[in-house]
Design a protein around this motif. Structure first.
Motif, PDB file in Angstrom:
ATOM      1  N   ALA A 139      -8.577   2.436   1.867  1.00  0.00           N
ATOM      2  CA  ALA A 139      -8.024   1.100   1.609  1.00  0.00           C
ATOM      3  C   ALA A 139      -6.504   1.092   1.779  1.00  0.00           C
ATOM      4  O   ALA A 139      -5.947   0.197   2.428  1.00  0.00           O
ATOM      5  N   LEU A 140      -5.839   2.075   1.208  1.00  0.00           N
ATOM      6  CA  LEU A 140      -4.383   2.129   1.281  1.00  0.00           C
ATOM      7  C   LEU A 140      -3.894   2.390   2.702  1.00  0.00           C
ATOM      8  O   LEU A 140      -2.919   1.788   3.155  1.00  0.00           O
ATOM      9  N   TYR A 141      -4.573   3.264   3.420  1.00  0.00           N
ATOM     10  CA  TYR A 141      -4.211   3.534   4.814  1.00  0.00           C
ATOM     11  C   TYR A 141      -4.388   2.275   5.660  1.00  0.00           C
ATOM     12  O   TYR A 141      -3.550   1.967   6.520  1.00  0.00           O
ATOM     13  N   THR A 142      -5.455   1.525   5.410  1.00  0.00           N
ATOM     14  CA  THR A 142      -5.694   0.272   6.144  1.00  0.00           C
ATOM     15  C   THR A 142      -4.525  -0.681   5.961  1.00  0.00           C
ATOM     16  O   THR A 142      -4.038  -1.281   6.926  1.00  0.00           O
ATOM     17  N   GLY A 143      -4.056  -0.814   4.730  1.00  0.00           N
ATOM     18  CA  GLY A 143      -2.925  -1.704   4.463  1.00  0.00           C
ATOM     19  C   GLY A 143      -1.634  -1.228   5.090  1.00  0.00           C
ATOM     20  O   GLY A 143      -0.852  -2.027   5.614  1.00  0.00           O
ATOM     21  N   MET A 144      -1.398   0.081   5.032  1.00  0.00           N
ATOM     22  CA  MET A 144      -0.198   0.621   5.668  1.00  0.00           C
ATOM     23  C   MET A 144      -0.255   0.391   7.181  1.00  0.00           C
ATOM     24  O   MET A 144       0.747   0.029   7.808  1.00  0.00           O
ATOM     25  N   LEU A 145      -1.437   0.580   7.735  1.00  0.00           N
ATOM     26  CA  LEU A 145      -1.646   0.407   9.163  1.00  0.00           C
ATOM     27  C   LEU A 145      -1.363  -1.029   9.597  1.00  0.00           C
ATOM     28  O   LEU A 145      -0.654  -1.270  10.575  1.00  0.00           O
ATOM     29  N   THR A 146      -1.908  -1.990   8.851  1.00  0.00           N
ATOM     30  CA  THR A 146      -1.742  -3.391   9.251  1.00  0.00           C
ATOM     31  C   THR A 146      -0.321  -3.882   9.038  1.00  0.00           C
ATOM     32  O   THR A 146       0.235  -4.564   9.901  1.00  0.00           O
ATOM     33  N   ASP A 147       0.316  -3.531   7.906  1.00  0.00           N
ATOM     34  CA  ASP A 147       1.661  -4.041   7.644  1.00  0.00           C
ATOM     35  C   ASP A 147       2.752  -3.308   8.427  1.00  0.00           C
ATOM     36  O   ASP A 147       3.883  -3.785   8.474  1.00  0.00           O
ATOM     37  N   SER A 148       2.420  -2.189   9.024  1.00  0.00           N
ATOM     38  CA  SER A 148       3.404  -1.473   9.850  1.00  0.00           C
ATOM     39  C   SER A 148       3.152  -1.702  11.344  1.00  0.00           C
ATOM     40  O   SER A 148       3.825  -1.095  12.173  1.00  0.00           O
ATOM     41  N   PHE A 199       5.060   7.926   7.115  1.00  0.00           N
ATOM     42  CA  PHE A 199       4.184   8.956   7.673  1.00  0.00           C
ATOM     43  C   PHE A 199       3.812  10.020   6.640  1.00  0.00           C
ATOM     44  O   PHE A 199       2.687  10.510   6.627  1.00  0.00           O
ATOM     45  N   LEU A 200       4.748  10.370   5.770  1.00  0.00           N
ATOM     46  CA  LEU A 200       4.434  11.344   4.718  1.00  0.00           C
ATOM     47  C   LEU A 200       3.370  10.795   3.771  1.00  0.00           C
ATOM     48  O   LEU A 200       2.438  11.513   3.382  1.00  0.00           O
ATOM     49  N   LEU A 201       3.489   9.524   3.410  1.00  0.00           N
ATOM     50  CA  LEU A 201       2.498   8.915   2.524  1.00  0.00           C
ATOM     51  C   LEU A 201       1.159   8.736   3.239  1.00  0.00           C
ATOM     52  O   LEU A 201       0.095   8.968   2.652  1.00  0.00           O
ATOM     53  N   ALA A 202       1.199   8.348   4.523  1.00  0.00           N
ATOM     54  CA  ALA A 202      -0.040   8.225   5.303  1.00  0.00           C
ATOM     55  C   ALA A 202      -0.758   9.568   5.390  1.00  0.00           C
ATOM     56  O   ALA A 202      -1.989   9.629   5.306  1.00  0.00           O
ATOM     57  N   ALA A 203       0.004  10.644   5.519  1.00  0.00           N
ATOM     58  CA  ALA A 203      -0.599  11.985   5.570  1.00  0.00           C
ATOM     59  C   ALA A 203      -1.335  12.293   4.269  1.00  0.00           C
ATOM     60  O   ALA A 203      -2.428  12.891   4.292  1.00  0.00           O
ATOM     61  N   GLU A 204      -0.770  11.884   3.142  1.00  0.00           N
ATOM     62  CA  GLU A 204      -1.443  12.092   1.851  1.00  0.00           C
ATOM     63  C   GLU A 204      -2.783  11.352   1.825  1.00  0.00           C
ATOM     64  O   GLU A 204      -3.763  11.851   1.283  1.00  0.00           O
ATOM     65  N   LEU A 205      -2.822  10.176   2.416  1.00  0.00           N
ATOM     66  CA  LEU A 205      -4.056   9.382   2.433  1.00  0.00           C
ATOM     67  C   LEU A 205      -5.092   9.998   3.361  1.00  0.00           C
ATOM     68  O   LEU A 205      -6.282  10.023   3.036  1.00  0.00           O
ATOM     69  N   ILE A 206      -4.659  10.473   4.502  1.00  0.00           N
ATOM     70  CA  ILE A 206      -5.590  11.092   5.453  1.00  0.00           C
ATOM     71  C   ILE A 206      -6.260  12.314   4.830  1.00  0.00           C
ATOM     72  O   ILE A 206      -7.425  12.606   5.104  1.00  0.00           O
ATOM     73  N   LYS A 207      -5.558  13.009   3.953  1.00  0.00           N
ATOM     74  CA  LYS A 207      -6.127  14.178   3.267  1.00  0.00           C
ATOM     75  C   LYS A 207      -7.367  13.828   2.448  1.00  0.00           C
ATOM     76  O   LYS A 207      -8.152  14.714   2.122  1.00  0.00           O
ATOM     77  N   CYS A 261       0.833  -1.210   0.000  1.00  0.00           N
ATOM     78  CA  CYS A 261       0.000   0.000   0.000  1.00  0.00           C
ATOM     79  C   CYS A 261       0.865   1.256   0.000  1.00  0.00           C
ATOM     80  O   CYS A 261       0.514   2.246  -0.653  1.00  0.00           O
ATOM     81  N   GLY A 262       1.977   1.223   0.713  1.00  0.00           N
ATOM     82  CA  GLY A 262       2.904   2.341   0.680  1.00  0.00           C
ATOM     83  C   GLY A 262       3.452   2.558  -0.720  1.00  0.00           C
ATOM     84  O   GLY A 262       3.582   3.693  -1.187  1.00  0.00           O
ATOM     85  N   MET A 263       3.754   1.469  -1.418  1.00  0.00           N
ATOM     86  CA  MET A 263       4.257   1.575  -2.789  1.00  0.00           C
ATOM     87  C   MET A 263       3.192   2.130  -3.728  1.00  0.00           C
ATOM     88  O   MET A 263       3.482   2.981  -4.568  1.00  0.00           O
ATOM     89  N   VAL A 264       1.954   1.653  -3.601  1.00  0.00           N
ATOM     90  CA  VAL A 264       0.875   2.142  -4.463  1.00  0.00           C
ATOM     91  C   VAL A 264       0.621   3.626  -4.194  1.00  0.00           C
ATOM     92  O   VAL A 264       0.420   4.412  -5.124  1.00  0.00           O
ATOM     93  N   THR A 265       0.671   4.021  -2.930  1.00  0.00           N
ATOM     94  CA  THR A 265       0.502   5.430  -2.588  1.00  0.00           C
ATOM     95  C   THR A 265       1.635   6.261  -3.182  1.00  0.00           C
ATOM     96  O   THR A 265       1.401   7.326  -3.768  1.00  0.00           O
ATOM     97  N   ALA A 266       2.875   5.785  -3.039  1.00  0.00           N
ATOM     98  CA  ALA A 266       4.027   6.495  -3.609  1.00  0.00           C
ATOM     99  C   ALA A 266       3.886   6.603  -5.126  1.00  0.00           C
ATOM    100  O   ALA A 266       4.190   7.654  -5.712  1.00  0.00           O
ATOM    101  N   PHE A 267       3.418   5.543  -5.766  1.00  0.00           N
ATOM    102  CA  PHE A 267       3.182   5.585  -7.212  1.00  0.00           C
ATOM    103  C   PHE A 267       2.212   6.704  -7.566  1.00  0.00           C
ATOM    104  O   PHE A 267       2.475   7.505  -8.466  1.00  0.00           O
TER     105      PHE A 267
END
Length: 187
Positions: A147-156, A169-177, A126-132
């Motif tokens: 969906a992406l935040y959920t995956g980052m949350l579980t795998d981290s 955290f930078l990518l998670a912030a983009e998702l929270i937006k 999910c971090g990779m897909v977000t970075a993409f």
């Protein structure tokens, strides 16, 4: 790193997204997230998600898999997310596709797709897909964000594992937006 991913997506009108069987948050999140990123930015494309049922992740919007025939793979791009070995795929019909692309954060084991984007420095697929999406300047809608935040949350491990970095955290912030309710997710 993601130029080939964007070019593949732009080149195909039909895209079928796969992930590993018995999905965890990262597998399901990356699959749903990628689907929503593609449909948000390229609404003319037909995008399917395939695999076994979502199980405990059925609360995620778009978690119900598509039931498609083998003929749908003709002329299609198959995107494989979050697995290092073809033995783990939930639907092995990806081999019927015209082109195959894999995005994965696990340690590299073997090549089994036409294009391989593997980077084990990411905490999650999910971090990779977000970075993409971010690096490609693509819009991330609320469904993809959740969906992406959920995956980052579980795998981290809720951002506690050693693989968690400032990039996480930078990518998670983009998702929270995108505006999903984090309190509801944590409940």
């Amino acid at each position: 790193m993601f130029e080939a991913v964007l070019e593949c997506i732009k080149s195909y009108d039909k895209i079928i997204i796969h992930r590993h069987s018995r999905p965890d948050g990262d597998a399901m999140g990356s699959q749903i997230g990628m689907k929503n990123i593609i449909t948000e930015n390229f609404p003319e494309k037909t995008v399917y998600t395939v695999g076994d049922p979502a199980g405990y992740l059925s609360f995620l919007p778009d978690s119900e898999m598509d039931n498609i025939s083998d003929t749908e793979y003709s002329g299609a791009l198959a995107i494989l997310l979050d697995f290092a070995s073809p033995a783990l795929v939930s639907d092995n019909r990806y081999t019927f596709a015209e082109k195959t692309l894999r995005i994965d954060h696990h340690l590299y084991v073997e090549t089994f797709t036409d294009i391989e984007v593997v980077d084990s420095s990411f905490e999650s697929c999910c971090g990779m897909v977000t970075a993409f999406a971010v690096e490609s300047g693509l819009r991330i809608n609320q469904k993809a964000g959740l969906a992406l935040y959920t995956g980052m949350l579980t795998d981290s491990g809720r951002f506690r594992y050693d693989s968690t970095s400032s990039r996480t955290f930078l990518l998670a912030a983009e998702l929270i937006k995108t505006g999903f309710d984090t309190n509801e997710l944590y409940r």
